[in-house]
Design a protein around this motif. Structure first.
Motif, PDB file in Angstrom:
ATOM      1  N   THR A   6     -73.849  75.473  20.599  1.00 48.25           N
ATOM      2  CA  THR A   6     -73.514  74.597  21.077  1.00 48.25           C
ATOM      3  C   THR A   6     -74.017  73.509  21.762  1.00 48.25           C
ATOM      4  O   THR A   6     -74.189  72.591  22.523  1.00 48.25           O
ATOM      5  N   LEU A   7     -74.013  74.024  23.168  1.00 50.98           N
ATOM      6  CA  LEU A   7     -74.166  73.998  24.519  1.00 50.98           C
ATOM      7  C   LEU A   7     -75.299  73.401  24.203  1.00 50.98           C
ATOM      8  O   LEU A   7     -76.207  72.461  25.480  1.00 50.98           O
ATOM      9  N   PHE A   8     -76.059  74.601  24.073  1.00 47.41           N
ATOM     10  CA  PHE A   8     -78.166  74.403  23.679  1.00 47.41           C
ATOM     11  C   PHE A   8     -78.566  73.032  23.673  1.00 47.41           C
ATOM     12  O   PHE A   8     -80.034  72.755  23.517  1.00 47.41           O
ATOM     13  N   HIS A   9     -78.158  72.527  22.624  1.00 51.30           N
ATOM     14  CA  HIS A   9     -78.611  71.737  21.137  1.00 51.30           C
ATOM     15  C   HIS A   9     -77.891  69.796  21.888  1.00 51.30           C
ATOM     16  O   HIS A   9     -78.013  69.394  21.484  1.00 51.30           O
ATOM     17  N   GLU A  10     -76.436  70.558  22.909  1.00 50.13           N
ATOM     18  CA  GLU A  10     -75.690  69.209  23.761  1.00 50.13           C
ATOM     19  C   GLU A  10     -77.162  68.112  24.263  1.00 50.13           C
ATOM     20  O   GLU A  10     -77.966  69.174  25.490  1.00 50.13           O
ATOM     21  N   ARG A  11     -77.190  66.874  24.195  1.00 49.91           N
ATOM     22  CA  ARG A  11     -77.908  66.103  25.070  1.00 49.91           C
ATOM     23  C   ARG A  11     -76.920  65.205  25.903  1.00 49.91           C
ATOM     24  O   ARG A  11     -76.245  64.589  25.544  1.00 49.91           O
ATOM     25  N   TRP A  12     -77.673  65.314  27.206  1.00 51.26           N
ATOM     26  CA  TRP A  12     -77.340  64.559  28.195  1.00 51.26           C
ATOM     27  C   TRP A  12     -76.880  62.864  28.402  1.00 51.26           C
ATOM     28  O   TRP A  12     -78.395  62.498  28.428  1.00 51.26           O
ATOM     29  N   ARG A  13     -75.781  61.956  28.101  1.00 52.26           N
ATOM     30  CA  ARG A  13     -76.957  60.922  28.628  1.00 52.26           C
ATOM     31  C   ARG A  13     -76.006  59.780  29.704  1.00 52.26           C
ATOM     32  O   ARG A  13     -74.966  60.671  29.798  1.00 52.26           O
ATOM     33  N   PRO A  14     -76.249  59.254  30.624  1.00 54.24           N
ATOM     34  CA  PRO A  14     -76.270  58.046  31.305  1.00 54.24           C
ATOM     35  C   PRO A  14     -74.809  57.664  31.482  1.00 54.24           C
ATOM     36  O   PRO A  14     -74.165  56.990  32.420  1.00 54.24           O
ATOM     37  N   ARG A  15     -74.457  57.033  30.077  1.00 54.50           N
ATOM     38  CA  ARG A  15     -73.902  55.849  30.202  1.00 54.50           C
ATOM     39  C   ARG A  15     -72.976  55.839  28.558  1.00 54.50           C
ATOM     40  O   ARG A  15     -73.642  56.675  27.477  1.00 54.50           O
ATOM     41  N   SER A  16     -71.752  56.094  28.311  1.00 50.80           N
ATOM     42  CA  SER A  16     -71.315  55.720  27.371  1.00 50.80           C
ATOM     43  C   SER A  16     -71.590  54.469  26.615  1.00 50.80           C
ATOM     44  O   SER A  16     -72.610  54.194  26.611  1.00 50.80           O
ATOM     45  N   SER A  17     -71.704  54.742  24.878  1.00 48.42           N
ATOM     46  CA  SER A  17     -72.611  53.964  24.097  1.00 48.42           C
ATOM     47  C   SER A  17     -71.625  52.757  23.803  1.00 48.42           C
ATOM     48  O   SER A  17     -70.397  52.288  23.727  1.00 48.42           O
ATOM     49  N   ARG A  18     -72.031  51.068  23.660  1.00 48.38           N
ATOM     50  CA  ARG A  18     -71.447  50.063  23.683  1.00 48.38           C
ATOM     51  C   ARG A  18     -70.820  49.963  21.993  1.00 48.38           C
ATOM     52  O   ARG A  18     -70.106  49.212  22.009  1.00 48.38           O
ATOM     53  N   PHE A  19     -71.302  50.937  21.398  1.00 52.25           N
ATOM     54  CA  PHE A  19     -71.104  50.527  19.989  1.00 52.25           C
ATOM     55  C   PHE A  19     -70.015  50.835  19.213  1.00 52.25           C
ATOM     56  O   PHE A  19     -69.777  51.716  18.571  1.00 52.25           O
ATOM     57  N   ALA A  20     -69.602  52.418  21.112  1.00 45.46           N
ATOM     58  CA  ALA A  20     -68.296  53.419  20.119  1.00 45.46           C
ATOM     59  C   ALA A  20     -67.213  52.950  20.567  1.00 45.46           C
ATOM     60  O   ALA A  20     -66.367  54.002  21.946  1.00 45.46           O
ATOM     61  N   HIS A  21     -66.813  52.081  21.359  1.00 45.74           N
ATOM     62  CA  HIS A  21     -65.710  51.690  22.462  1.00 45.74           C
ATOM     63  C   HIS A  21     -64.962  51.378  21.694  1.00 45.74           C
ATOM     64  O   HIS A  21     -63.709  50.724  23.044  1.00 45.74           O
ATOM     65  N   MET A  22     -64.622  51.264  20.276  1.00 43.43           N
ATOM     66  CA  MET A  22     -62.997  50.849  19.693  1.00 43.43           C
ATOM     67  C   MET A  22     -61.714  51.602  20.058  1.00 43.43           C
ATOM     68  O   MET A  22     -61.166  51.039  20.109  1.00 43.43           O
ATOM     69  N   TYR A  23     -61.887  52.693  19.934  1.00 45.31           N
ATOM     70  CA  TYR A  23     -60.652  53.628  20.488  1.00 45.31           C
ATOM     71  C   TYR A  23     -59.674  53.075  21.926  1.00 45.31           C
ATOM     72  O   TYR A  23     -59.574  52.462  22.063  1.00 45.31           O
ATOM     73  N   ARG A  24     -60.745  52.782  22.982  1.00 42.48           N
ATOM     74  CA  ARG A  24     -60.953  52.675  24.392  1.00 42.48           C
ATOM     75  C   ARG A  24     -60.738  50.929  23.801  1.00 42.48           C
ATOM     76  O   ARG A  24     -59.841  50.550  25.246  1.00 42.48           O
ATOM     77  N   ARG A  25     -61.411  50.462  23.368  1.00 39.74           N
ATOM     78  CA  ARG A  25     -60.705  48.548  23.237  1.00 39.74           C
ATOM     79  C   ARG A  25     -59.555  48.529  22.653  1.00 39.74           C
ATOM     80  O   ARG A  25     -58.907  47.510  22.891  1.00 39.74           O
ATOM     81  N   VAL A  26     -59.283  49.442  22.234  1.00 40.32           N
ATOM     82  CA  VAL A  26     -57.220  49.433  21.723  1.00 40.32           C
ATOM     83  C   VAL A  26     -56.645  49.171  22.624  1.00 40.32           C
ATOM     84  O   VAL A  26     -55.239  49.031  22.731  1.00 40.32           O
ATOM     85  N   GLU A  27     -57.038  51.209  23.458  1.00 41.25           N
ATOM     86  CA  GLU A  27     -56.285  50.679  25.012  1.00 41.25           C
ATOM     87  C   GLU A  27     -55.818  49.412  25.767  1.00 41.25           C
ATOM     88  O   GLU A  27     -55.330  48.980  26.153  1.00 41.25           O
ATOM     89  N   ALA A  28     -57.159  48.868  26.272  1.00 44.61           N
ATOM     90  CA  ALA A  28     -57.480  47.732  26.710  1.00 44.61           C
ATOM     91  C   ALA A  28     -56.776  46.592  26.441  1.00 44.61           C
ATOM     92  O   ALA A  28     -55.833  45.872  27.035  1.00 44.61           O
TER      93      ALA A  28
END
Length: 643
Positions: free
Chosen positions: A263-285
């Motif tokens: 699993t670790l070998f295939h993970e790709r690190w990205r510098p920021r979160s995806s703006r299209f996947a914030h809905m859960y955190r939007r509910v919290e906000a």
């Protein structure tokens, strides 16, 4: 490694046989390491370490063998180096005690021989010395030899020495995957003795290879404290048992079909979160209640580069380690390179996976409600022949839901988030125990239901740092207590209390919104029936009521559908249970903080390694309990269609 001294009754008569058995066991361990299967995503197996307190006898024999084999020799010593040499040289008079403490040679040849051997082997080892109580132990040692007829002084010295040896023994156990013990099997009652160390290791879940001094060739592998009660002779398959043990310790276990450590070998690190996947955190906000920031603020998170040395150097925990006297600077570098860098990498990956999984499920709940309402919205707006546009709208939303579900399951958003978050949280607070030479014993790591690669990865990462070359003083302990441990406990306490408040607000606000939508549904149906009744009774014209029937039908669908969708989001998010978990965690950390404050008020001379180490382990237990509770809540909430 632990075992009897040369002076132990019966030991010296079997030294050759014991050494030969040790050599055989080391051969089997080395062979087990060579036979390990390759693991995708894992680096090469590190050089073996032998942990030993370097007492004469078993410890020295094993240490010499280890060095010949290329093992790294690491010694957790119960005292500072000079006091350790003095006590283990077994001096017979006060003059030799004072000479050895001063760094001079003892007059007695046998005593000086022991001292020289200990010094020689110590020069070749990495030493982690518990020197915080050396002054008090020296006073007791001199008092005993200055008044040899006072048995009370001798007993007090023996008790304090045993307590310090037990502390070093605990470090030895925690830092080792396997304990090898050369023991006559007579008693486990002597605190800090070989039998006591073996019994403690078994209680911690650390496997023990027991070499009986009376029959060294009949060595046994012991698992669990009950094994000490089993008096069976060594089984014929013990070599295979040891090979299996080495394999289990150095290979991550996963169920069939699970990618495991790959699993670790295939993970790709990205510098920021995806703006299209914030809905859960939007509910919290939106529903989290009071906040200094706008509820509709941007939620894009920027993750610090794992190799950003400047950002890591500014980390408060690393700064606290760096400020520790003696080995602080070198230890901070080791923790930064081995632990912090991996934590930041895993933390960024896990955060994006969390957004994808939880945000995707929230979007599915919202789209499912929109699909139902969209499919019926044509009723008051267009004739049935033109319904196809609304049906197409509904079909598109349903296809998006199926796509989210398909990709979420195919990409293992839930599983990968769970696994990378576990590994990251294990590493988040690793610097605290590492600074104290502590670790979580091998047998006390939890296991996942599908795979244990996160635990394996975190354990091996922390193992890679190991014990620093350091001498623990009161100033060192003060720095760990106030600059490192308390800072982390307070920060985590405040985080969990704030999280509990926020999630409680989210739960109650979603609950209230869902209730209001159902109330609106009841009101819309009741209003329609009231209008129908009024029309039938002649109070209002019937024709407008008939025209409003389709609108009220849509409203009768819209309100309960969105009410159910909001209730589904509340159920999926389990905000109330997460709030309870954080509240309990915060209260536990508050209790530890209170203990730290009381300990911080004592003078430096009263600070003791054992007390501070116990607080660090207590904080570690709180973290692990919170992770296990979190897994219990979200473990069964896989990516699925919101029905």
């Amino acid at each position: 490694m632990t075992g009897h001294r040369f002076s132990h009754p019966g030991f010296e008569n079997h030294v050759g046989r014991i050494a030969a058995t040790l050599d055989t066991i080391f051969d089997l361990i080395d062979q087990g390491v060579r036979d390990l299967p390759p693991q995708s995503g894992a680096g090469p197996i590190a050089t073996a370490r032998l942990h030993s307190m370097l007492a004469d006898g078993t410890d020295v024999i094993a240490a010499e063998m280890a060095l010949v084999r290329g093992y790294e020799l690491v010694a957790p010593l119960p005292f500072g180096r000079r006091l350790n040499k003095t006590i283990n040289a077994l001096p017979q008079n006060a003059a030799d005690v004072r000479a050895l403490l001063a760094g001079d040679e003892a007059q007695d040849p046998e005593t000086q021989g022991h001292a020289g051997a200990i010094r020689a082997i110590s020069d070749r080892a990495r030493l982690f010395c518990l020197a915080d109580q050396d002054a008090a132990i020296v006073d007791l040692l001199l008092a005993k030899f200055d008044d040899p007829d006072d048995s009370a002084k001798a007993q007090l010295l023996a008790a304090e020495v045993s307590r310090r040896v037990a502390l070093a023994g605990r470090i030895l156990i925690e830092q080792s995957d396997i304990l090898i013990g050369v023991w006559d099997g007579v008693s486990t009652a002597h605190i800090g003795g070989t039998g006591h160390t073996i019994a403690t290791a078994l209680q911690y879940g650390t496997p023990v290879i027991w070499i009986d001094t009376r029959t060294p060739e009949q060595w046994r592998v012991l698992i669990g404290p009950e094994a000490l009660l089993d008096d069976r002779t060594a089984s014929g398959d013990r070599e295979a048992e040891l090979q299996h043990l080495v394999h289990g310790l150095l290979v991550a276990d996963s169920k069939a079909g699970h990618p495991g450590l790959a699993t670790l070998f295939h993970e790709r690190w990205r510098p920021r979160s995806s703006r299209f996947a914030h809905m859960y955190r939007r509910v919290e906000a939106l529903f989290g209640g009071r906040s200094e920031q706008p509820r509709l603020r941007g939620l894009t998170e920027h993750y610090s580069l794992p190799d950003d040395m400047d950002a890591m150097a500014a980390d408060p925990m690393l700064a606290a380690v760096r400020d520790l006297p003696d080995a602080g600077a070198s230890m901070a570098i080791a923790i930064m390179e081995q632990v912090t860098r991996r934590f930041r990498w895993l933390d960024g990956i896990s955060s994006r996976l969390s957004d994808a999984y939880r945000g995707g499920m929230i979007v599915s709940f919202i789209l499912s409600s929109l699909a139902i309402v969209g499919g019926t919205a044509y009723l008051p707006l267009v004739p049935p022949a033109e319904k196809w546009g609304f049906a197409l709208f509904e079909l598109v939303l349903l296809c998006i839901i199926l796509a989210i579900t398909f990709f979420g399951q195919r990409k293992r958003w839930h599983g990968r988030w769970f696994e990378t978050r576990r590994a990251a949280e294990y590493l988040r607070h690793g610097a605290i125990l590492l600074a104290l030479g502590g670790a979580r014993a091998t047998g006390r790591w939890p296991k996942g239901t599908e795979t244990d690669w996160p635990e394996f990865y975190a354990r091996q990462t922390l193992r890679s740092v190991g014990l620093p070359q350091a001498s623990i003083s009161q100033a060192y302990l003060r720095g760990v207590l106030e600059g490192l441990l308390d800072h982390h406990v307070v920060a985590q306490r405040d985080y969990h209390f704030d999280k509990a408040r926020r999630l409680t607000n989210v739960h109650h606000n979603l609950d209230h919104l869902s209730e209001r939508l159902f109330q609106c549904a009841v009101a819309s149906v009741a209003l329609y029936l009231l209008l129908v009744a009024a029309g039938e009774l002649g109070f209002v014209p019937m024709e407008p009521v008939t025209h409003l029937a389709k609108l009220f039908t849509v409203l009768g669908v819209l309100f309960p559908t969105f009410g159910a969708g909001i209730a589904g989001i509340r159920y999926f998010g389990d905000f109330e249970r997460f709030a309870s978990i954080s509240e309990v965690t915060g209260e536990k950390l508050e209790a530890i903080h209170a203990r730290i404050e009381r300990l911080a008020r004592v003078p430096d001379a009263a600070l003791d390694y054992g007390s501070i180490s116990e607080l660090a382990h207590a904080a570690d237990e709180v973290v692990f309990a919170e992770i296990e509770n979190w897994q219990a809540v979200f473990g069964s909430k896989q990516v699925t269609v919101p029905v």
